[in-house]
Scaffold this active site. Structure first.
Site, PDB file in Angstrom:
ATOM      1  N   GLU A   1      -9.760  -2.265  14.261  1.00 23.88           N
ATOM      2  CA  GLU A   1     -10.087  -3.161  13.158  1.00 23.88           C
ATOM      3  C   GLU A   1      -8.910  -4.054  12.799  1.00 23.88           C
ATOM      4  OE1 GLU A   1     -10.291  -1.382   9.208  1.00 23.88           O
ATOM      5  OE2 GLU A   1      -9.710  -3.438   8.743  1.00 23.88           O
TER       6      GLU A   1
ATOM      7  N   ARG B   1      -1.243  -6.465  12.738  1.00 26.48           N
ATOM      8  CA  ARG B   1      -2.267  -5.886  13.612  1.00 26.48           C
ATOM      9  C   ARG B   1      -2.776  -6.891  14.626  1.00 26.48           C
ATOM     10  NH1 ARG B   1      -6.398  -1.704  10.604  1.00 26.48           N
ATOM     11  NH2 ARG B   1      -4.762  -0.410   9.699  1.00 26.48           N
TER      12      ARG B   1
ATOM     13  N   SER C   1     -11.337  -6.924   7.467  1.00 26.96           N
ATOM     14  CA  SER C   1     -12.398  -6.353   6.673  1.00 26.96           C
ATOM     15  C   SER C   1     -12.805  -7.419   5.682  1.00 26.96           C
ATOM     16  CB  SER C   1     -11.864  -5.110   5.966  1.00 26.96           C
ATOM     17  OG  SER C   1     -12.914  -4.268   5.643  1.00 26.96           O
TER      18      SER C   1
ATOM     19  N   ARG D   1       0.849  -1.191   0.000  1.00 33.84           N
ATOM     20  CA  ARG D   1       0.000   0.000   0.000  1.00 33.84           C
ATOM     21  C   ARG D   1       0.885   1.242   0.000  1.00 33.84           C
ATOM     22  NH1 ARG D   1      -5.125  -1.947   2.495  1.00 33.84           N
ATOM     23  NH2 ARG D   1      -5.339  -3.916   1.374  1.00 33.84           N
TER      24      ARG D   1
ATOM     25  N   ARG E   1      -0.708   2.373  13.151  1.00 31.39           N
ATOM     26  CA  ARG E   1      -1.231   1.085  12.691  1.00 31.39           C
ATOM     27  C   ARG E   1      -1.202   0.887  11.181  1.00 31.39           C
ATOM     28  NH1 ARG E   1      -7.766   0.926  13.381  1.00 31.39           N
ATOM     29  NH2 ARG E   1      -8.286   2.711  12.101  1.00 31.39           N
ATOM     30  N   HIS E   2      -0.486   1.726  10.464  1.00 32.63           N
ATOM     31  CA  HIS E   2      -0.375   1.555   9.013  1.00 32.63           C
ATOM     32  C   HIS E   2       1.060   1.242   8.596  1.00 32.63           C
ATOM     33  CE1 HIS E   2      -4.276   3.711   8.991  1.00 32.63           C
ATOM     34  NE2 HIS E   2      -4.484   2.953   7.928  1.00 32.63           N
TER      35      HIS E   2
END
Lengths: 580, 580
Positions: B503, B554, B506, B353, B361-362
């Site tokens: 989260e 995560r 997903s 990404r 958290r990225h």
């Protein structure tokens, strides 16, 4: 349908007089399937063409192909419009006046309206013990044949098939129902209910030959349009084709490129279903054994600064304004994990090689099964792990995945490989080649593919194994970071592993001493500045260590005796293929 | 050594008056560790800085940092030369006149000369039952203290430590031997032999407190140079630092960037050893459960033509003259595998990404644990798998990896998360937030991070679980390929899964009908031409299906209650970090 067939046929003859199974949709999806334009001239590329000499030939055909392409493009455009305009002529709903109307007609879109109201049975589980029982199956329509008041379907679920019959009797099956069933296109997904029966004689050509399904309920879940090729044609073995030829019949075949262009269809053949179960199994067995041997799984980055090993071609890209490339191997990171005290690590991850090798065994992206471990004294400790690993893989496949291997061998016949642990030194291998009269082997050079194959055959003959380790390679043909042999620096503590005479593993004890590493790099003409951070990672106490990298697709290919690595890669990437 | 320390100190104060543990080698390896130049100004970047507002601040400090950098570069150059010129002053060989000379001195380079001559014992296996026995250990020197005729070492192996002692008695230990041992640098790797003894009182600060090793043999396998930071400093908990502060002492700390710049050192702390065992365990448990539920592992290509999902930023590159990009998710390929009849598939692979998110958290590259499965009736079938999966992961970690969790909690204290299966609809979640007085929640919008956390806290309070599923998200906030709810197209058959209010998953039921897919894409303003091959892959019979994507880092971060995803990525990649 007749209209579509007509366009398909017209286009087929217009564009590809030689191609036996190319139709409208296939052409259409080729054009659509990427942001990438692939030359139509590639369609008939032979799968075993080696990398050399090809570009000359290509240039010659390129011009012609381009002209054909241009003409084709216009025709395709028109065809596309036609295709979109044409509605499926098939019956999709039940006749409202049919008293049995609730037993057929397309299922409402499955959109999570109901939950747990249906219980489905698997085709592979159907057997004589179930005769007389009612079952419900969700499967593909592999084949369908309607004949007046009866219809015969073959239902397919992965590698299993069963016959389903409808006879109009106005009690459980109406004429409308038979008509509806007869018009379902091949590869559509259906829910079929009925009673399991014992047929009068075994059903030929179905995996479940002792039972059939007497249908009283049939609904289409998802309807297939006209296919680029038939699954049956893609599933045929060479033997069947030759047998047909000897009878004077011509059977349809599907070329490798057409298969790969429509890979998600091609993957539906029983052999492909089994090949990728075996691929999954090899990963599972690899992890099982290594976790059991005290290894832990790691995940190293694929985006790295600079070239991962230098030398061979890398894919370059820009990373947030910084020059980056894709990892050609997890080598450095595996070694750093060892320097970080992880002792025994493995990784299963993609490996990227921008090489121009267009051979039967090279890919630009493949799955590396890598491991690295602390060595206490000798690199034989690594060979011990490799032998345990392949014993586990060979045994595990034979005992736990025999069904899949048998399905593969139906389309691609092969003999089960023999595993016996065997270690030969490189000089021993050279001696065997020389004794057998093999010409021109350099005792301090590398073996080419032909020599490797020959040695594999000699080993099989003499030792009766399809698996062996060749170690103590000449230092000159291994990377600079390979530990030299202590008794003769012309050789190195390195090894390759072969299955059926082809390399599947390369590995070595690595140099863990920064001074020796510097010295070897200089001797190999490498600029120290380009690898300084690599060298420096051994300055804070580095355990002696070694490891190996295994190509997953090669293991599956060679275990099953397949002829091309594209058969064992889910969506292969080679210098000419980036899609689908 | 004094000379090096001097340069280190000088540089430290010159370059980074505020940085407590920055020395020569660290600076040196920073400069060397990449083809990439990172601003020295980044060194003290706070790990929890959110993505917004930062660039302003950065611009302001950039100029100043650049000037400092330039000055620093010259100083570093000089220091580098000095470093290379300085030989280790420590004793490396035994005194030739020492009668005990065969019991110490650096080991000859381990180069696979001998095999199976030594038997090593693991530090974690040392216990009182072994008292009186002779053992041989290969480990790191965690600490060393020489005092005249005695030396005390702490030997470290992963998370285990043991004390080793030498007292010169001229029988088993000579003065030369003590001197040799005293001069071994921390983090060097040693082979140590001796007798297991029971200490007079438990050894404080060692994991093996009931035994110690009376050394009679010690050899360095690999010698460490001066370290950029001490492992002890990197292993300290916040509580220890605060306790020391309250006593008026100042303890050294290591910033996140310095840790990450020297990641293979940082990874040696007990907490990091345990974190990556837990990461490996999560993968293992994920695969165990899914293989057990009839899934098979697949490997989809990471090099693809065009953007994998469109919209979000992708890493672009050139692939043999064709435009390509790195897969942002295996979404399309998982779906194709389902269309290829694989029924239930999973993949563990890197996800790329190119987003500019610089949050806790990225990451720009992370490990995706993806799965996709046929749905017979309802997406609850997918939720059933998700719940089984996390029950297995939570239970498996607690029962099989309790030791690792305990080691992590020593540096980063956390409460074990509670797993109880719970499904709430999105509207139910919104209602809970509104009832609690949480302002501004849009019933048809998405939840931001703060709202998610609040909801997590409310759920914990009401239902006593740290894990729950939120499903039936508004269609507007989900991708176009998400199946709408049959009873209300404003909502969709989609779900997120949360641990401790953040989260981790997903997923959704996907639209398998090409006409509906086209319609939804058009409604979302997507150009059909750009996704035609995706839509067309559903035209040959597509089973209803759904799946989910899980971020491995995560899961580990949130299970262990860690504050930053960089702690659970082996070599993290964010918009500012591409090395090591």
């Amino acid at each position: 349908m007749p209209f579509l067939s007509f366009i398909g046929l017209a286009l087929r003859s217009l564009l590809h007089p030689r191609s036996s199974r190319l139709n409208l949709f296939q052409l259409y999806s080729r054009t659509m399937s990427a942001g990438q334009e692939r030359s139509l001239g590639d369609l008939t590329l032979d799968e075993n063409v080696p990398s050399t000499g090809r570009s000359e030939e290509e240039k010659a055909t390129k011009k012609a192909a381009k002209a054909a392409e241009k003409a084709a493009r216009e025709a395709e455009k028109a065809a596309k419009v036609a295709l979109r305009g044409v509605k499926q002529a098939a019956m999709t709903t039940a006749d409202p006046d049919d008293p049995l109307r609730d037993q057929y007609g397309d299922l409402e879109l499955v959109q999570s309206k109901t939950s747990c109201t249906k219980s489905f049975v698997r085709v592979e589980d159907l057997n004589e013990a179930l005769v007389g029982q009612k079952v419900l199956i969700r499967s593909r329509v592999h084949n369908v044949r309607g004949k007046g008041s009866s219809a015969f379907l073959v239902l397919r679920q992965r590698t299993a098939t069963v016959q389903a019959t409808l006879f109009a009797d106005d009690e459980t099956v109406s004429k409308g129902m038979v008509k509806y069933a007869s018009q379902i296109t091949r590869e559509s997904i259906v829910d079929v209910g009925g009673v399991i029966c014992a047929p009068l004689k075994p059903i030929e050509g179905c995996s479940q030959s002792q039972v059939e399904l007497k249908v009283d309920y049939i609904r289409v879940v998802s309807r297939a349009v006209i296919l680029p090729f038939e699954i049956t044609d893609a599933a045929r073995s060479e033997d069947e084709i030759k047998a047909a030829e000897s009878r004077g019949e011509k059977m349809a075949t599907v070329s490798q490129d057409i298969r790969l262009d429509n890979r998600f269809l091609d993957l539906r053949t029983p052999a492909n279903q089994a090949i990728f179960k075996v691929q999954s199994a090899v990963c599972q067995l690899f992890k099982e054994l290594l976790l059991n041997q005290g290894f832990q799984e790691i995940h190293s980055p694929k985006l790295i600064a600079g070239a991962s090993e230098g030398g061979a071609s890398v894919f370059k890209l820009e990373y947030k304004g910084m020059p980056a490339c894709l990892a050609q191997s997890p080598q450095l990171y595996k070694q750093m994990a060892i320097c970080a005290d992880m002792e025994r690590v493995f990784e299963v991850g993609p490996v990227f090689r921008a090489e121009d090798s267009y051979t039967h065994r090279h890919l630009c992206e493949f799955m590396g099964l890598d491991f690295e471990m602390q060595i206490y004294e000798h690199y034989f400790e690594v060979l011990d792990v490799i032998e345990k690993l392949f014993e586990h893989i060979f045994n595990g496949l034979a005992t736990r995945f025999g069904k899949e291997l048998s399905v593969i061998s139906q389309q691609y016949p092969f003999e089960m490989p023999v595993f016996k642990p065997l270690r030969l030194t490189f000089p021993e291998g050279i001696a065997m080649l020389q004794e057998s009269g093999y010409p021109d082997v350099d005792p301090l050079g590398d073996l080419n593919t032909a020599a490797e194959r020959r040695l594999g055959a000699l080993v099989k003959e003499k030792y009766g194994t399809d698996f062996y380790v060749l170690h103590r390679y000449p230092a000159a043909v291994r990377p600079f970071y390979t530990m030299p042999c202590s008794d003769d620096p012309q050789y190195s503590n390195s090894y390759d592993v072969f299955i059926r005479g082809e390399e599947i593993i390369s590995g070595a004890q690595r140099i863990h001493d920064p001074d020796m590493l510097t010295e070897r790099a200089l001797a190999c003409g490498i600029e120290i500045d380009t690898i300084r951070s690599y060298i420096d990672s051994f300055r804070f106490g580095a355990p002696p260590h070694g490891g190996a990298g295994i190509g997953l697709e090669r293991v599956v290919m060679l275990y099953c005796g397949l002829d091309n690595i594209r058969k064992t890669s889910l969506f292969p990437r080679d210098p000419k293929r980036l899609t689908p």
